[in-house]
Write an enzyme that holds these catalytic residues in place. Structure first.
Site, PDB file in Angstrom:
ATOM      1  CB  SER A 325      -0.874  -0.018   1.247  1.00 41.54           C
ATOM      2  OG  SER A 325      -1.416   1.257   1.479  1.00 41.54           O
ATOM      3  CD  GLU A 327      -2.424   5.372   4.217  1.00 42.66           C
ATOM      4  OE1 GLU A 327      -2.218   5.543   5.422  1.00 42.66           O
ATOM      5  OE2 GLU A 327      -2.761   6.289   3.447  1.00 42.66           O
ATOM      6  CE1 TYR A 348      -4.235  -1.809   5.386  1.00 43.74           C
ATOM      7  CE2 TYR A 348      -3.220   0.267   4.717  1.00 43.74           C
ATOM      8  CZ  TYR A 348      -3.773  -0.963   4.391  1.00 43.74           C
ATOM      9  OH  TYR A 348      -3.860  -1.342   3.077  1.00 43.74           O
TER      10      TYR A 348
END
Ligand SMILES: C[C@H]1O[C@H](OP(=O)(O)OP(=O)(O)OC[C@H]2O[C@@H](n3cnc4c(=O)[nH]c(N)nc43)[C@H](O)[C@@H]2O)[C@@H](O)[C@@H](O)C1=O
Length: 536
Positions: A325, A327, A348
């Site tokens: 990801s 992120e 996460y």
């Protein structure tokens, strides 16, 4: 395909050829080399390894190198009509085969030779000697030939080509694109994919994509008291309809290692896509422990299940995709590429970093074909309703038909590189089709703020977002990722991938669908069948 059982391991050889009159099973060193194996000949000894794993070893016998400890040689049907090629097998490349036709191994086997693979189920020798034996009959969805060759497998270091030899032409017709007996060509065998997170947005698009490519797709689903298969219901075919049901679902969980290994052993996938996650960044602050267990340790469990499955079965061709990801880049400024340092800003994101490095480590430590796809935000009409894009487009539809008036949001200045999920699953697949495993950023290379998303979505249906949006502190995150914008030049260059759907097209596609959905909802609300729901 041929499976050789060697001292507890099962080693799988693909693309074997039917070679009439060949009395030994031959394995091509050249072909092994192109499949990533290392073969070492030292004096009278030889050894084959892949990564850190020794696959087979043995000794020289006359002019041939012979396996040690091979007890079974199993032919597995690569298509529905195996009648021709099971009679004689060789792991041949076309190059360098001519010599074999001249050599003494092309003669009727002597009794002592044909007894080399003897076991309690052996039968008297025949001109094309075979032993009848079923192989792992409990495994569903696979067709196995129940003939085992009497001859042991032998290795010879080089073959010369035989492309024009009638025997090989017949053999070539029987493998590769299926059997050609009686002039009929049956379809090539289906590749098998295993997807975790199949019920999610990406899982559903990937399943459609792979089914279109002729794959058999198996999905692992978590047990839930509510059905959560809405995104794949339209492609589900009842398994009783065996000829059409190419997608199959099984209960498993990334927190249950034994379930992962069991399904790998049963399904025997060629490709594994790990898409499952607790994927909501804000929620990961609320349930950090669970998020780490599923996202980080879950990936580790699956990698370990794949590694041990390969060690036990020899199915070293398996390819693994890990859903990474953007992120992970967190607070590192854009543009972000494969070489940009990670600075995760949530449980996460930190868990995704762990999964990323687990994947790299399994690639380096065990020679696993494993890729990380570092995907930037990707959306669609199937996006979960508590991600900001879908939350907005759902609200636009409901406001437009009069089911909702206000939309509560958090940070409108966060900027994201938003692409279309349907485009991104193609990149996942492409990563697993390359010669070597690697990591790739997948992105549109354009970034927009949440506010810009609001402008396009509300503007598209003639509304002003400022009349409806209310800022609610509850939707702010303890630490935010301000600006993500990918550099996907590597994926474009190496994979030949590029996004097809642009930002405005994506927003409009989502709004169009959510207007239709809201209209249906309105009918039900007006008829008193459902209450107008609160916003997500
Ligand atoms: C690549 C990555 O993509 C996704 O993660 P995400 O970027 O956090 O996605 P999101 O839609 O939840 O937030 C986007 C931005 O929008 C802001 N924002 C404002 N107001 C609301 C709001 O009301 N709700 C939400 N959810 N976000 C809001 C929020 O603060 C954030 O800055 C996941 O698929 C993740 O799994 C993943 O891997």
């Amino acid at each position: 395909m041929v499976k050789i059982k060697l001292n507890g391991f099962v080693w799988e050889l693909k693309n074997v050829r039917h070679i009439p009159d060949l009395t030994k099973n031959l394995i091509s060193v050249g072909q092994l080399a192109s499949e990533g194996y290392t073969t070492i000949f030292h004096g009278d000894d030889w050894k084959i390894s892949k990564g850190a794993m020794t696959i087979a070893r043995g000794k020289k016998s006359g002019t041939l190198y012979k396996t040690a400890g091979a007890c079974h040689l199993i032919a597995v049907a690569a298509n529905e009509n195996p009648n021709l090629w099971h009679q004689r097998l060789g792991h041949m490349i076309y190059a360098e085969v001519e010599d074999i036709l001249e050599s003494p191994i092309l003669r009727t086997p002597q009794p002592e030779e044909s007894n080399e693979a003897n076991n309690e189920q052996s039968e008297p020798p025949t001109p094309t000697p075979v032993l009848k034996r079923s192989f792992r009959p409990h495994v569903p969805n696979k067709r196995y030939i129940d003939y085992m060759h009497r001859g042991l497998c032998f290795f010879i270091p080089s073959f010369i080509h035989l492309f024009s030899h009638p025997a090989m032409e017949k053999a070539n017709a029987a493998v590769g694109s299926g059997s050609a007996t009686n002039g009929e060509v049956s379809p090539p065998p289906r590749k098998v994919a295993l997807i975790t997170g199949i019920t999610g947005q990406d899982g559903s698009y990937l399943t459609e994509f792979l089914l279109n490519k002729g794959y058999e797709v198996h999905g692992l689903i978590r047990r839930s008291s509510n059905f959560n298969t809405q995104r794949i219901d339209h492609i589900y075919v009842d398994p009783h309809n065996a000829h059409k049901a190419h997608m199959k679902l099984h209960y498993a969980d990334l927190s249950d290692a034994s379930s992962l290994r069991r399904w790998l052993d049963t399904i025997l996938p060629d490709e594994v896509y790990n898409l499952a996650a607790q994927s909501h960044v804000a929620v990961s602050f609320e349930i950090p422990d669970y998020t780490a267990d599923v996202v980080a340790t879950g990936a580790l469990r699956l990698l370990e299940a794949v590694r041990s499955h390969i060690a036990a079965s020899g199915r070293s061709h398996i390819r693994y995709y890990q859903a990474g990801s953007s992120e992970m880049f967190g607070s590192t400024p854009p543009p972000q590429s494969e070489t940009t340092p990670f600075h995760p800003r949530s449980p996460y994101a930190a868990s995704k970093c762990a999964a990323h490095w687990y994947t790299v480590n399994y690639r380096e430590a065990y020679g696993l074909y494993a890729c990380n796809g570092i995907l930037f935000n990707h959306e669609s009409p199937r996006r979960g309703e508590n991600f900001v894009t879908r939350k907005i487009t759902r609200a636009v539809g409901r406001i437009k038909v009069g089911l909702q008036n206000k939309l509560f949001l958090g940070n409108l200045q966060a900027s994201r590189d938003w692409g279309f999920a349907g485009d991104y699953v193609e990149a996942m697949w492409l990563m697993l089709q390359q010669e070597k495993p690697d990591d790739y950023v997948v992105a549109t290379e354009e970034s927009h703020t949440v506010e810009e998303f609001l402008e396009v979505a509300f503007g598209y249906v003639g509304l002003n977002w400022r009349d409806h949006v209310v800022i609610d502190k509850r939707y702010f995150r303890p630490s935010e990722v301000d600006n993500l914008k990918g550099d996907a030049s590597k994926a474009k260059k190496v994979l030949g991938w590029k996004p097809r759907v642009g930002f405005e097209q994506l927003v409009k596609m989502m709004v169009d669908q959510d207007i239709e959905m809201a209209k249906k909802e309105k009918v039900l609300v007006d008829a008193g069948y459902i209450d107008a729901q609160q916003q997500p």
